[in-house]
Design a protein around this motif. Structure first.
Motif, short mmCIF file in Angstrom:
data_model
loop_
_atom_site.label_atom_id
_atom_site.label_comp_id
_atom_site.label_asym_id
_atom_site.label_seq_id
_atom_site.Cartn_x
_atom_site.Cartn_y
_atom_site.Cartn_z
N PRO A 31 -42.55 -13.33 -31.20
CA PRO A 31 -42.46 -12.76 -29.96
C PRO A 31 -43.60 -12.44 -29.31
N ARG A 32 -44.72 -12.01 -30.17
CA ARG A 32 -45.90 -11.53 -29.60
C ARG A 32 -46.67 -12.68 -29.05
N MET A 33 -46.61 -13.84 -29.79
CA MET A 33 -47.10 -15.07 -29.10
C MET A 33 -46.65 -15.47 -27.83
N ALA A 34 -45.27 -15.50 -27.77
CA ALA A 34 -44.63 -15.92 -26.56
C ALA A 34 -44.92 -14.94 -25.53
N GLU A 35 -45.09 -13.65 -25.60
CA GLU A 35 -45.83 -12.54 -24.56
C GLU A 35 -47.04 -13.23 -24.26
N LEU A 36 -48.01 -13.43 -25.14
CA LEU A 36 -49.48 -13.96 -24.72
C LEU A 36 -49.38 -15.01 -23.81
N VAL A 37 -48.59 -16.07 -24.10
CA VAL A 37 -48.22 -17.46 -23.29
C VAL A 37 -47.81 -16.80 -21.99
N ARG A 38 -46.83 -15.85 -21.93
CA ARG A 38 -46.33 -15.37 -20.46
C ARG A 38 -47.47 -15.06 -19.68
N GLN A 39 -48.21 -14.03 -20.29
CA GLN A 39 -49.38 -13.36 -19.85
C GLN A 39 -50.44 -14.62 -19.28
N ILE A 40 -50.58 -15.45 -20.14
CA ILE A 40 -51.63 -16.47 -19.54
C ILE A 40 -50.80 -17.43 -18.48
N ALA A 41 -49.77 -17.55 -18.57
CA ALA A 41 -49.00 -18.43 -17.56
C ALA A 41 -49.12 -17.69 -16.22
N ARG A 42 -48.91 -16.23 -16.18
CA ARG A 42 -49.22 -15.68 -14.93
C ARG A 42 -50.43 -15.69 -14.46
N LEU A 43 -51.40 -15.63 -15.42
CA LEU A 43 -52.73 -15.77 -14.95
C LEU A 43 -53.29 -17.05 -14.15
N LEU A 44 -52.42 -18.12 -14.66
CA LEU A 44 -52.72 -19.50 -14.10
C LEU A 44 -52.12 -19.52 -12.81
N ALA A 45 -50.60 -18.87 -12.79
CA ALA A 45 -49.97 -18.86 -11.56
C ALA A 45 -50.91 -18.18 -10.29
N LEU A 46 -51.76 -17.27 -10.71
CA LEU A 46 -52.51 -16.48 -9.78
C LEU A 46 -53.71 -17.35 -9.36
N GLY A 47 -54.13 -18.50 -9.82
CA GLY A 47 -55.17 -19.38 -9.60
C GLY A 47 -56.37 -19.18 -10.47
#
Length: 67
Positions: A31-47
């Protein structure tokens, strides 16, 4: 998470160690790793460009091999 859209901050290097991947336990904390992935995906979406560096590969390999 607060992220600036300043051009100087477009490339982010995220260093993830074993303690981040495990939360201090002896096994990977998925679950902690999934949260890290979610945060990185958000950063990617922000460009942002994200470079993920990890030293947790040894633990991940040991877990996979049941070592």
């Amino acid at each position: 998470m607060v992220v600036s859209s300043s051009p100087a901050q477009r490339r982010l290097v995220v260093k993830v160690g074993t303690s981040v991947l495990t939360g201090g336990a002896r096994r990977l904390n998925r679950p902690r790793m999934a949260e890290l992935v979610r945060q990185i995906a958000r950063l990617l979406a922000l460009g942002h460009e994200v470079v993920l560096v990890t030293s947790g590969a040894v633990l991940a390999g040991r877990e996979r091999l049941n070592y």
